[in-house]
Design a protein around this motif. Structure first.
Motif, PDB file in Angstrom:
ATOM      1  N   THR A 111       7.214  82.225  65.636  1.00  0.00           N
ATOM      2  CA  THR A 111       7.994  80.877  65.561  1.00  0.00           C
ATOM      3  C   THR A 111       7.753  80.183  64.276  1.00  0.00           C
ATOM      4  OG1 THR A 111       6.451  79.928  66.937  1.00  0.00           O
ATOM      5  CG2 THR A 111       8.411  80.729  68.091  1.00  0.00           C
ATOM      6  N   ASP A 149      10.087  81.295  61.340  1.00  0.00           N
ATOM      7  CA  ASP A 149      11.468  81.485  61.708  1.00  0.00           C
ATOM      8  C   ASP A 149      12.526  80.135  61.453  1.00  0.00           C
ATOM      9  OD1 ASP A 149      13.772  82.026  62.838  1.00  0.00           O
ATOM     10  OD2 ASP A 149      13.279  82.655  64.859  1.00  0.00           O
ATOM     11  N   ASP A 150      13.132  80.357  60.265  1.00  0.00           N
ATOM     12  CA  ASP A 150      13.894  79.233  59.638  1.00  0.00           C
ATOM     13  C   ASP A 150      14.836  79.019  60.681  1.00  0.00           C
ATOM     14  OD1 ASP A 150      12.277  79.158  57.396  1.00  0.00           O
ATOM     15  OD2 ASP A 150      13.647  80.357  56.325  1.00  0.00           O
ATOM     16  N   SER A 151      15.448  79.804  61.782  1.00  0.00           N
ATOM     17  CA  SER A 151      16.489  79.449  62.570  1.00  0.00           C
ATOM     18  C   SER A 151      15.895  78.886  64.000  1.00  0.00           C
ATOM     19  CB  SER A 151      17.167  80.473  63.010  1.00  0.00           C
ATOM     20  OG  SER A 151      16.468  81.541  63.579  1.00  0.00           O
ATOM     21  N   LYS A 165      14.605  76.416  66.360  1.00  0.00           N
ATOM     22  CA  LYS A 165      14.902  74.814  66.430  1.00  0.00           C
ATOM     23  C   LYS A 165      13.905  74.062  67.206  1.00  0.00           C
ATOM     24  CE  LYS A 165      19.903  75.147  65.803  1.00  0.00           C
ATOM     25  NZ  LYS A 165      19.758  76.097  64.696  1.00  0.00           N
TER      26      LYS A 165
END
Length: 166
Positions: free
Chosen positions: A87, A90-92, A94
């Motif tokens: 996590t 992980d640029d995506s 949120k």
């Protein structure tokens, strides 16, 4: 099922678990900003759990890591931080629901007590901690709320001081 009885009078609230994005950010926050101590780290195949607690009242100096883990594991007020590997990069990703926004409203906050609220607020300011609510905001002048790195709320109140609603 065993026929033995259980004694609810000895039950204790041991810990609360938060999911975190990045332990390299969250662990220092809880240790250096709030003064907690990490006493156990437990890795799974795709996650790692970190267990922290305030060391006051639980002398740990001179104890081995195993002895410290056993001592802290018997106490109340433990915070477990669960990091799902990947996590942090992980640029995506949120982030996790804090429980204070829709959808997913439910969980609210944890709370800590401090010896001096005014001094703690100044220290948090010096450390650039983000506030949800400062003591001077709103009707409750004797509490503050800060955010941890993942957006969870932490209520901060002074030990032995009555919370006043004005």
């Amino acid at each position: 099922m065993s026929g033995q009885a259980t004694d609810v009078s000895v039950y204790k609230f041991n810990h609360t678990m938060f999911r975190i994005k990045d332990p390299k950010v969250s662990i220092p926050f809880y240790e250096n900003v709030l003064g907690m101590e990490k006493f156990k780290e437990s890795a799974g195949s795709d996650f790692t759990n970190f267990f922290l607690a305030f060391p006051n009242g639980w002398p740990t100096e001179g104890l081995s890591a195993k002895e410290k883990e056993e001592a802290f594991g018997k106490r109340e007020g433990v915070l477990e931080l669960c990091w799902n590997h990947g996590t942090e990069s992980d640029d995506s990703f949120k982030g996790y629901a804090s429980g204070n926004d829709e959808p997913g409203r439910g969980f609210g906050h944890i709370a800590i007590t401090v010896d001096n609220l005014e001094a703690a607020v100044k220290r948090f300011d010096d450390l650039k901690v983000k506030f949800k609510k400062r003591p001077e905001d709103g009707r409750m002048k004797s509490i503050a709320f800060i955010y941890d790195p993942d957006g969870y709320w932490i209520e901060v109140l002074e030990q032995n001081k009555k919370v006043e609603h004005k």
